[in-house]
Design a protein around this motif. Structure first.
Motif: not given
Length: 443
Positions: A320-325, A354-367
């Motif tokens: 999967s791909q994450v929106k904005g990343h 309850d799926e809507k209550n799980y929020k994803a956050e992306v952390t990149l190792d480098k830009k």
């Protein structure tokens, strides 16, 4: 009494009556911090195995006696030695005086071993894992480490390696040391016994069935015989009454280990799989009947997990791909960007709706990354956290769950001419932007 005092007294009585009618005692669930179920034990925990998501927890970090569930660590070390080729299933062992003496103690769970007998590692392992045979467990310890004293040191070292934090293994069996006929491991007190938190037992169980899934082929055996077809043949029923065909049968249960002593009470680490979801439960000192209380309290947790409360959801399937990343910049590459995707499914047990209550956050190792880049190169993580109103117990190893973000394709390094032209383009682009900014400043 004058009229004024009568009025004051009447008002006071009315206030007290109203207060009494408005008082509503808290329910057990409210008193327990809105826990979804009430497990009657000193400590308990339930996790979903693949994600480590904790579905229920009660005093799970408190270190308590675990009785024969100690043998799960003995099993882990044996299966590890088998895998590494240090020990073979068909190699034989002859009991020494200590093992012989313990194996003949009818007050303990045992298969009697002959002093001059020869027993295979496989026979001793099955007797330990199925029937909780204590002499057999000590025999395994001696096979692996030479002495039980050295084996205890290996148990505690492995616990630390596995990431356990609240543990203290005292022997290979889980017995109180005073039951070892004065021959307990050196340096250990007579009154001592193994103690581990419910959370650490869940971690051990998880590693046991993940690293050595073949253990379930043994722990799921409800009944068998020790040394079938010989003069020493004896019935060897499993103490896990939740297995198929036994008195507390529960669909899907295939392990793992019971335990009971006077101090530990009724203990049980279970695992069950249904509808594509495997859970692990631990109860320490379950209340009620010594032999059945642990199963009654385990059933509460398994019912909560399987009876339409939870199901596995791919919040982000593999790839999967994450929106904005969706991409990351590539320096010196033929392509200036490369797609990034999840390396595996971000799948966790979720209550219906309850799926809507799980929020994803992306952390990149480098830009950005530098070419050449291989497909599957890790560039960051995708982490999910719960933002809903239900009580959240977090995950076995942290309060969140994550998967890696990796490059979807290879990116070759651009040749020198392409890099030079990009540099020239960047140079003139910089001049142009500077000129535009200057002219804009005039106005």
């Amino acid at each position: 009494m004058n009229i004024t005092k009568w009025k004051q007294l009447l008002v006071s009585l009315v206030v007290l009556a109203l207060a009494a009618t408005c008082f509503v005692p808290m329910s057990k669930a409210e008193a327990a911090g809105n826990d979804p179920i009430d497990v009657n034990a000193s400590a308990a925990i339930m996790i979903e195995a693949s994600s480590g998501k904790i579905l229920y927890s009660k005093n799970a970090d408190k270190r308590l006696p675990i009785a024969s569930m100690t043998k799960m660590m003995t099993e882990y070390l044996l299966l590890e030695a088998i895998k590494e080729g240090k020990v073979k299933w068909d190699q034989t062992y002859t009991p020494d005086d200590y093992v012989y003496e313990i194996s003949q103690d009818n007050s303990l769970s045992n298969v009697p071993l002959r002093k001059d007998g020869k027993y295979t590692v496989k026979e001793l392992y099955q007797a330990m894992a199925i029937y909780s045979a204590n002499g057999a467990a000590i025999a395994v310890a001696e096979i692996l480490a030479g002495t039980e004293t050295k084996f205890v040191a290996e148990m505690n070292a492995k616990a630390k390696e596995l990431g356990m934090t609240n543990y203290d293994f005292k022997n290979a069996t889980g017995l109180v040391n005073e039951d070892l006929h004065g021959k307990q491991p050196q340096g250990e007190g007579v009154k001592e016994e193994s103690e581990v938190s419910a959370k650490d037992m869940a971690l051990l169980a998880d590693r046991l069935i993940t690293d050595y899934p073949e253990v379930l082929k043994t722990t799921s055996i409800a009944k068998t015989k020790f040394r079938a077809g010989t003069d020493d043949e004896m019935d060897m029923p499993n103490w896990n009454f939740m297995l198929k065909g036994l008195v507390s049968e529960y669909p899907g249960v295939d392990g793992l280990k019971t335990g009971s002593t006077d101090s530990a009470g009724s203990c049980f680490t279970s695992t069950a799989q249904r509808n594509g979801m495997r859970v692990i439960t631990v109860v320490l000192n379950a209340k009620g009947n010594l032999h059945t209380g642990r199963f009654d309290e385990t059933k509460k947790m398994l019912d909560y997990a399987f009876n339409s409360n939870f199901s596995m959801k791919d919040l982000y399937p593999e790839g999967s791909q994450v929106k904005g990343h969706k991409t990351i910049d590539v320096e010196k590459g033929k392509d200036k960007q490369v797609d990034i995707v999840t390396d595996k499914a971000l799948s966790i047990p979720v209550k219906s709706g309850d799926e809507k209550n799980y929020k994803a956050e992306v952390t990149l190792d480098k830009k950005e990354i530098t070419a050449p880049v291989k497909k599957g190169t890790k560039v960051g993580t995708l982490t999910v956290t719960y933002k809903g109103s239900d009580k959240d117990y977090g995950f076995l190893k942290s309060k969140e769950f994550s998967v890696n973000l990796v490059t979807k394709n290879d990116v070759d390094k651009a040749n020198w001419f392409v890099q030079m032209m990009r540099g020239i383009g960047g140079f003139f682009s910089g001049i142009w932007n500077s000129a535009v900014d200057t002219v804009t400043g005039w106005f």
